[in-house]
Enzyme design. Structure first.
Site, short mmCIF file in Angstrom:
data_model
loop_
_atom_site.label_atom_id
_atom_site.label_comp_id
_atom_site.label_asym_id
_atom_site.label_seq_id
_atom_site.Cartn_x
_atom_site.Cartn_y
_atom_site.Cartn_z
CG ASP A 91 44.65 -25.11 -71.90
OD1 ASP A 91 44.32 -26.15 -72.50
OD2 ASP A 91 45.45 -25.09 -70.96
CG HIS A 133 43.26 -22.08 -63.40
ND1 HIS A 133 44.04 -22.55 -62.35
CD2 HIS A 133 42.46 -23.12 -63.78
CE1 HIS A 133 43.72 -23.82 -62.11
NE2 HIS A 133 42.77 -24.19 -62.96
N GLY A 141 44.10 -21.57 -68.24
CA GLY A 141 43.27 -22.70 -67.83
C GLY A 141 41.78 -22.49 -67.96
CG ASP A 169 38.90 -27.10 -59.69
OD1 ASP A 169 39.79 -27.78 -60.24
OD2 ASP A 169 37.95 -26.59 -60.30
CG HIS A 171 42.80 -28.47 -62.39
ND1 HIS A 171 41.54 -28.98 -62.63
CD2 HIS A 171 43.62 -29.01 -63.32
CE1 HIS A 171 41.59 -29.80 -63.66
NE2 HIS A 171 42.85 -29.84 -64.10
#
Length: 388
Positions: A91, A133, A141, A169, A171
């Site tokens: 990631d 994140h 992330g 977002d 997420h």
């Protein structure tokens, strides 16, 4: 006083993991070029990003972690040494000068903060930010340093202001939430796809804060395949309730553009309709509760050709009270970028209609979202007179 400033430096594009990584800040160029082609953004509107100092990064991040990031970006540590800090992973891979690139994104958000909090501008936009994140001692992330958390702490220490952080977002805004989980002067609001199916797996309505911060964390997890009307129903009702409850001094919004149907990393089924309405409500509430003080950053958004430029342009247009455009995108913009795009560009501000085949479970999804909202709002109302 300016109405709004647009924070950008070409060096922000150096935050780049690889050519194939889904996080690609070329979307900044696409957005700026679109705004300039409709005569909505001039060079006079743009202020350069600055580099955040180590002292500013340490408002949130551990000095040892910052040192690891510096060394990683200059090839001075092994992958095994980097992995416990969340870098060198699939990631968040290591890339050259990653500390310098990340510090510039943070500094851009701090520039936006100072312009608004010092009364130089009512609103400020740093689309290079929104890396929500990142944790104190770990990347996560795609996010190395958490510019939003740093900026909020900076607002607290420099301006002694109460901040409402609003994250749309797809997420969950986990890094910001956990940074301020026990802090009563920061309220975090996140509307996102449920973590049952999506990274980072958090963001339940039961995550309410801790200690003195209990009652200042709000989450609104949506079912997979949620469409526009259900998303906007939850967003508007919840945000109006939360801002009335918390009464902030400044509104800070994270504007990920990954809830769209085209986004390859999420499972929500929104269209461009939500990206017209999200900044519209934020703008209205910033003037109603915060004397106009509104700081906005970017965030996720992984269909950088068909979605992000249109969605992010709408934030700037709303900040400046420009009419929301309809119809055809500028031909010069379409011709320029279609040569590079791996997919046919959407030629209009609106999405194709229909955008997708009807969802058989639409009524069930909307009912689950409505039940979640009712439960969450009941919690807010029960605490409204006892927490703040």
């Amino acid at each position: 006083m300016k109405n709004a400033v647009f924070v950008y430096s070409p060096e922000q594009l150096s935050y780049k993991f690889s050519d194939s990584h889904p996080f690609n800040h070329k979307r900044l160029l696409l957005t700026i070029d679109l705004l300039k082609n409709i005569d909505a953004l001039s060079d006079d509107d743009i202020i350069p990003a600055r580099v955040a100092t180590d002292e500013e990064l340490e408002l949130v991040h551990d000095p040892k972690y910052i040192d690891i990031v510096k060394k990683a970006g200059h090839g001075l540590i092994t992958a095994e040494q980097a992995e416990p800090y969340g870098i060198g992973t699939e990631d968040t891979p290591i890339f050259p000068n990653m500390h310098e690139a990340s510090s510039l994104l943070v500094g851009g958000t701090l520039q936006a903060v100072d312009y608004v909090m010092q009364g130089k501008s009512k609103h400020a936009l740093n689309l290079g930010g929104g890396l929500h994140h990142g944790f104190r001692g770990r990347a996560s992330g795609f996010c190395i340093y958490n510019d939003s958390s740093i900026a909020i702490r900076y607002i607290q220490e420099k301006y002694q202001a109460r901040v409402l952080y609003v994250d749309t977002d797809a997420h969950h805004g986990d890094g910001v939430q956990w940074t301020f989980y026990d802090d009563p002067s920061v309220c975090t609001f996140s509307i996102h796809e449920t973590g049952r199916y999506l990274f980072p797996g958090t963001g339940n309505i039961s995550e309410r804060g801790n200690g003195q911060g209990y009652g200042t964390s709000f989450n609104f997890p949506l079912e997979a395949f949620t469409e526009d009307n259900s998303f906007l129903m939850v967003y508007e009702k919840a945000l109006r309730e939360v801002i009335e409850y918390f009464k902030p001094d400044v509104l800070f919004t994270q504007n990920g553009a990954d809830a769209h149907y085209f986004d390859p990393l999420t499972h929500l089924y929104a269209s461009m309709k939500i990206y017209r309405e999200i900044p519209k409500l934020a703008h209205e509430l910033a003037h109603e509760y915060c004397d106009g003080r509104w700081i906005a950053v970017g965030g996720g958004g992984y269909d950088m050709w068909r979605v992000v430029p249109r969605a992010w342009s709408l934030i700037w247009l709303e900040m400046n009270d420009y009419p929301i455009p309809t119809g055809k995108l500028p031909e010069v913009w379409l011709n320029k970028w279609q040569k590079e795009a791996p997919v046919p560009l959407i030629p209009t501000w609106e999405d194709p209609n229909p955008l997708f085949e009807p969802i058989p479970r639409k009524a069930e999804i909307e009912e689950k979202n409505a039940q979640m909202l009712t439960k969450a709002l009941n919690i807010i109302r029960s605490e409204k007179n006892s927490i703040i």
